[in-house]
Design a protein around this motif. Sequence first.
Motif, short mmCIF file in Angstrom:
data_model
loop_
_atom_site.label_atom_id
_atom_site.label_comp_id
_atom_site.label_asym_id
_atom_site.label_seq_id
_atom_site.Cartn_x
_atom_site.Cartn_y
_atom_site.Cartn_z
N ALA A 104 94.53 -49.24 -69.57
CA ALA A 104 94.55 -48.07 -70.38
C ALA A 104 95.97 -47.92 -71.06
O ALA A 104 97.03 -47.95 -70.40
CB ALA A 104 94.47 -46.78 -69.42
N LEU A 105 95.89 -47.84 -72.58
CA LEU A 105 97.09 -47.83 -73.21
C LEU A 105 97.59 -46.53 -73.71
O LEU A 105 96.74 -45.91 -74.37
CB LEU A 105 97.05 -49.18 -74.09
N ASN A 106 98.87 -46.45 -73.95
CA ASN A 106 99.26 -45.30 -74.77
C ASN A 106 100.66 -45.81 -75.13
O ASN A 106 101.21 -46.65 -74.85
CB ASN A 106 99.71 -44.07 -73.52
N ILE A 107 101.07 -44.93 -76.24
CA ILE A 107 102.69 -45.24 -76.91
C ILE A 107 103.19 -44.10 -76.77
O ILE A 107 103.01 -42.85 -77.08
CB ILE A 107 102.27 -45.41 -78.46
N SER A 108 104.46 -44.10 -76.11
CA SER A 108 105.18 -43.08 -75.91
C SER A 108 106.02 -42.76 -77.38
O SER A 108 105.92 -43.46 -78.23
CB SER A 108 106.69 -43.60 -75.04
N ASP A 112 107.52 -47.22 -76.97
CA ASP A 112 107.03 -47.89 -75.88
C ASP A 112 105.51 -47.95 -75.78
O ASP A 112 105.07 -46.96 -75.55
CB ASP A 112 108.20 -47.91 -74.75
N VAL A 113 104.99 -49.10 -75.38
CA VAL A 113 103.79 -49.31 -74.81
C VAL A 113 103.62 -49.18 -73.08
O VAL A 113 104.24 -49.55 -72.52
CB VAL A 113 103.21 -50.92 -75.10
N ILE A 114 102.95 -48.12 -72.95
CA ILE A 114 102.60 -47.76 -71.55
C ILE A 114 101.31 -48.21 -71.05
O ILE A 114 100.32 -47.98 -71.70
CB ILE A 114 102.54 -46.00 -71.53
N LEU A 115 101.15 -49.00 -69.90
CA LEU A 115 100.05 -49.77 -69.50
C LEU A 115 99.78 -49.12 -68.15
O LEU A 115 100.55 -49.35 -67.30
CB LEU A 115 100.04 -51.12 -69.26
N ASN A 116 98.66 -48.90 -68.09
CA ASN A 116 98.05 -48.10 -66.64
C ASN A 116 96.83 -49.08 -66.39
O ASN A 116 95.96 -49.18 -67.06
CB ASN A 116 97.46 -46.52 -66.70
N PHE A 117 96.82 -49.90 -65.35
CA PHE A 117 95.66 -50.89 -65.18
C PHE A 117 94.79 -50.18 -64.05
O PHE A 117 95.21 -49.47 -63.23
CB PHE A 117 96.64 -52.07 -64.37
#
Length: 120
Positions: A104-108, A112-117
């Motif tokens: 699960a990806l988001n951009i702050s 910055d790339v935020i990754l939730n596995f």
Amino acid sequence: MKRFAFLVLVAAIFIGCSDRDDNLDGVNIRIKNESSVTFDLVQVGSEAMLHENIGADEYSGYLEYETAYQYAYINIKVGEENYILQPIDFVGETPLENGFYTYALNISEAGDVILNFRVD
């Protein structure tokens, strides 16, 4: 007789059921776009592993990887912008077992790339 038929039916259902990750040869990863913009292209690991056109709050299809970890090199392309998550190394990390997973990806706001596995 009705009980016997019922037991046979129940047994057939349980025998016929299997997990979707039975007999897999690899790790299957998909992307969930948790941002408010469309990801034109998401590279996970090698240049050959590309997830394309993932709308806001949507999922990509699964791609099969020989080896993967709970995090990876990720390059998200949005228009002319690139957002990169660059791991330093995988020393001490255990490869994922064969199965289905979501990054699960988001951009702050800072880019910055935020990754939730997630395990599917």
